[in-house]
Design a protein around this motif. Structure first.
Motif, PDB file in Angstrom:
ATOM      1  N   PRO A 140       0.859  -1.249   0.013  1.00  0.00           N
ATOM      2  CA  PRO A 140      -0.088   0.005   0.002  1.00  0.00           C
ATOM      3  C   PRO A 140       0.828   1.262  -0.157  1.00  0.00           C
ATOM      4  O   PRO A 140       0.378   2.536  -0.303  1.00  0.00           O
ATOM      5  N   LEU A 141       2.051   1.324   0.223  1.00  0.00           N
ATOM      6  CA  LEU A 141       2.942   2.370   0.294  1.00  0.00           C
ATOM      7  C   LEU A 141       3.333   2.802  -1.179  1.00  0.00           C
ATOM      8  O   LEU A 141       4.075   3.633  -1.609  1.00  0.00           O
ATOM      9  N   ALA A 142       2.767   1.777  -2.140  1.00  0.00           N
ATOM     10  CA  ALA A 142       3.416   2.112  -3.457  1.00  0.00           C
ATOM     11  C   ALA A 142       2.340   1.600  -4.568  1.00  0.00           C
ATOM     12  O   ALA A 142       2.531   0.852  -5.391  1.00  0.00           O
ATOM     13  N   SER A 143       1.097   2.094  -4.090  1.00  0.00           N
ATOM     14  CA  SER A 143      -0.214   1.657  -5.173  1.00  0.00           C
ATOM     15  C   SER A 143       0.252   2.153  -6.517  1.00  0.00           C
ATOM     16  O   SER A 143       0.652   3.259  -6.948  1.00  0.00           O
TER      17      SER A 143
END
Lengths: 231, 554
Positions: A120-123
């Motif tokens: 989720p830190l790199a959607s």
């Protein structure tokens, strides 16, 4: 709630307007613009307090009372229950955010381009175009791998198993991809195939209101149900 | 995957919802901007802020107020971005670099919401709320003020060139229209699963035993105004494809509805304010026709899935979410580019070649179908003037629109308006592909690579903000160049529209005579649609031939 307009004391905006009545030189325009910018700054600060502080706080307050589970991220626990805080120890994830499942004993999600997969830190997605040779090769590799893992014909693998989603966090797969994986999961978990098939059928969500979006299966919820069944 | 009837059914539900709010919302907007009364709270605010809400401003002063407010907005946002590491609730996000901060400050102030950064790692909760959410409201309200001033120009006769009061229009657009609607929309979005909290990033142990960072944030409050104000800047990198921004097909349809609601209702406001509701219907018909054709084409393109990759995969599902599928993704893509929103629920870089072409074409129309809040209607009204002028040339009638003569000064301003944004886009694209810094950002080779650059400048120049995200734009070159494109693409057209408003307001209205072209019938609607299409065609066909068209034929 309304009052009739009344003449107000001469203000900055008004003075600037007055100066606009005569033909203005560049210097007068600059003065007027400076005054308007200061007026703009004052209005902006008031709007920031209203829209940037009061509005989100009010929405949060009402949302937390009316829809606490949703407002906090639709969190689920290991026993299939709901949690309201990320700080709860037994939270295993969000029903809305896909996560990685790699072994044969799990239903697998779609390919993900978010970091190392479902980060989720790199959607995000691949952003590769419809003619991209790289993407074409990737799709063919995925088709061969999914067919081999599940012991099915390559032509039977559905599109969602071969393509990465836009968010990289897609929590769901198509019913076709879920059904395709059921036999493999049943063997790996030593469960009756009929039971796993029934689990998949029960996990299928139809289109919203019968019309919107597509039928789908939530992978985390399906795997949670599988764990509960295995116990 | 999606049967065509499902696609049609979703479109019909959306159209029904938009039709249901057209009269009440359009009428309410007209009431808001025609009423001489201030709310008590507004009056108290004006007094405290020492702003006069009753001075009837000339167009030039209206413009100076607007520019002053926008300058203050850019500076405050720039400051918040540069200092965010020292502010509370930053979640450890660093300060933005100067080029990036400039780009984002301009981006949100101009209603573009182009994003070179990923919200999840680059923007803390305070910047998202106090900086970005505020400009989501303010930039949308500024668009509305401009079209309201233009409509007053048409409606007034011999008014000495006065077009209203910017501060009053701005505050009313925020307080009476956008804020109440956003509160309702935000709560509805939370009900569907959009998050609204102040949690920091937290790592949880997943079911399979791995680690995953789950994110918090005041997302719903920003999501609501992001769509309602046709802004489009995502809280997260994946924008409306992110499940925390757009969790279900119901939230998806709600978001599409929100981004179309005000632009499709403003023609009603226009009809009421100029005292001839048929004029509003004609504009609405032209907007609706262009939108519906784009929706149809884009849906057809994605459902049929041409191209090597969609054919190999069995469907054009690359860059699309399972819950939306092909039809709901196409409907969103057509609507977000037809307005100036630029939110995405699928990656536009991975759309099929004809689908991506339609998205690009929508923006090239100047976003008038129905366009951004306010900006869509003023763009369409400028095209209506072009249509009247062309019709006048063809039949030798004196061109006039709503009783205002279209003389040489007026048509000069209109011509400048029509040329400004294409010049920004084509010059910007040419510079980018002629320089090593510009070419370095391209991800896909060949015609698709050109489309990535063209899409970026088209999106910036038209203040859309969606992207063919393969282009690596987090560089000083693109941040600076696209920032300039956004700034000029917003404020030069606004200045021209306000100049036009001032000229019209100063003219005495001519009663319609035998030689007046009626501007409310199907004939005029058809003419208006053709003018819009021909203008885009003449301007952009050469560059489209090298990009999307070459790719579709490959």
């Amino acid at each position: 709630m309304t009052t009739t307009p009344s003449p107000t004391p001469s203000t900055i905006a008004h003075q600037a307007v007055s100066s606009g009545r005569t033909s203005r030189s560049g210097g007068a325009t600059a003065v007027a613009f400076t005054r308007q910018t200061w007026a703009g700054a004052r209005v902006l600060i008031a709007l920031t307090l209203l829209l940037g502080v009061a509005y989100p706080l009010a929405v949060t307050a009402v949302g937390q009372v009316a829809f606490p589970w949703q407002a906090n991220g639709s969190l689920v626990t290991a026993d299939g229950g709901r949690a309201r805080s990320l700080a709860d120890d037994d939270v295993v994830g969000s029903a809305l955010i896909g996560q990685r499942f790699d072994g044969p004993e799990w239903f697998h999600p779609r390919p993900s381009e978010a970091g190392e997969g479902y980060d989720p830190l790199a959607s995000g997605g691949s952003n590769l175009g419809p003619l991209s040779p790289d993407l074409l090769a990737t799709v063919e590799q995925r088709r061969a791998r999914v067919a081999a893992e599940n012991d099915v014909a390559p032509a039977a693998v559905p599109a969602d198993a071969l393509t990465a989603s836009a968010s990289g966090l897609d929590p769901e797969i198509s019913p076709a991809y879920a059904r395709l994986q059921a036999a493999r999961v049943a063997v790996a978990r030593n469960l009756p195939a009929d039971d796993v098939d029934a689990l998949v059928e029960g996990a299928i969500r139809g289109r919203d209101l019968g019309l919107l979006g597509e039928p789908r299966v939530n992978v985390l919820e399906l795997n949670l149900a599988l764990e509960t069944m295995g116990r | 995957m999606s049967a065509p009837w499902i696609a049609v059914g979703q479109i019909l539900v959306l159209v029904a919802a938009l039709a249901a709010v057209h009269l009440p919302l359009g009428g309410y907007l007209a009431h808001v901007f025609m009423s001489p009364r201030h709310l008590r709270i507004e009056r108290a605010g004006y007094r405290a802020l020492r702003v006069d809400p009753d001075a009837d401003q000339r167009w030039s002063m209206y413009l100076l107020s607007l520019l002053g407010f926008s300058l203050a907005s850019v500076l405050l946002l720039f400051g918040l971005e540069r200092l965010q590491d020292r502010l509370p609730l930053s979640l450890g996000a660093p300060a933005m670099d100067p080029a990036g901060a400039w780009n984002t400050a301009v981006s949100f102030t101009t209603n573009t919401n182009w994003q070179w950064y990923s919200g999840e790692v680059s923007a803390g909760h305070l910047l998202q709320m106090a900086g970005l959410t505020v400009q989501n409201f303010a930039s949308a309200a500024v668009g509305i003020t401009v079209v309201v001033a233009l409509i007053r120009g048409f409606a007034r006769s011999g008014g000495g060139g006065r077009v209203g009061n910017f501060w009053s229009d701005l505050v009313r657009a925020v307080v009476r229209v956008l804020l109440p609607l956003a509160v309702v929309a935000a709560l509805a979005l939370i009900a569907t699963g959009v998050i609204q909290n102040f949690a920091a990033h937290t790592e949880v142990t997943t079911l399979a035993g791995g680690g995953q960072h789950l994110l918090g944030g005041p997302v719903a409050s920003q999501e609501a105004i992001k769509e309602l104000g046709t802004n489009g800047g995502g809280f997260f990198n994946a924008n409306s494809a992110h499940p925390f921004e757009n969790p279900t097909p119901v939230s998806n349809l709600l978001e599409i509805f929100l981004l179309l609601a005000i632009p499709f209702s403003l023609p009603r406001t226009f009809g009421i304010m100029v005292g001839d509701r048929r004029q509003g219907w004609a504009i609405l018909a032209a907007m609706g026709t262009l939108w519906l054709v784009a929706v149809g084409l884009l849906t057809w393109a994605e459902l049929s899935g041409p191209g090597a990759v969609p054919q190999a995969a069995g469907a054009a599902m690359e860059g699309k979410e399972t819950r939306f599928g092909l039809a709901a993704s196409a409907l969103f893509a057509a609507s977000t580019t037809a307005t100036s929103t630029g939110a995405v629920n699928a990656t536009h870089d991975s759309l099929t070649a004809p689908g991506g072409g339609v998205a690009l074409f929508n923006m090239m129309l100047g976003e008038v179908s129905p366009g951004g809040t306010g900006s869509g209607l003023y763009g369409m009204l400028v095209l209506a003037i072009v249509a009247v002028f062309l019709a006048g040339l063809m039949v030798g009638r004196t061109p006039e629109y709503l009783g205002k003569k279209i003389g040489r000064p007026e048509i000069t301003v209109v011509a400048l308006y029509v040329l400004t944004v294409p010049a920004i886009i084509l010059v910007g694209t040419a510079v980018a592909i002629a320089t090593p810094d510009g070419r370095a950002g391209i991800l896909n080779a060949g015609p698709h690579g050109l489309s990535e650059v063209l899409y970026a400048f088209t999106s910036a120049g038209n203040n859309n903000g969606s992207a063919f995200a393969g282009l690596a734009v987090a560089t000083p070159f693109y941040n600076t160049a696209l920032g300039l494109a956004m700034l000029l693409g917003r404020f030069v057209p606004i200045a021209l529209v306000l100049a036009l408003a001032g000229r019209f307001a100063g003219q005495t209205t001519t009663p319609a005579g035998a030689g007046t072209l009626p501007t409310h019938g199907p004939l005029f609607v058809g003419l208006l649609v053709v003018v819009a299409l021909v203008l885009v065609g003449l301007t952009y066909i050469p560059v489209l031939s090298l990009g999307a068209i070459a790719e579709a034929l490959a």
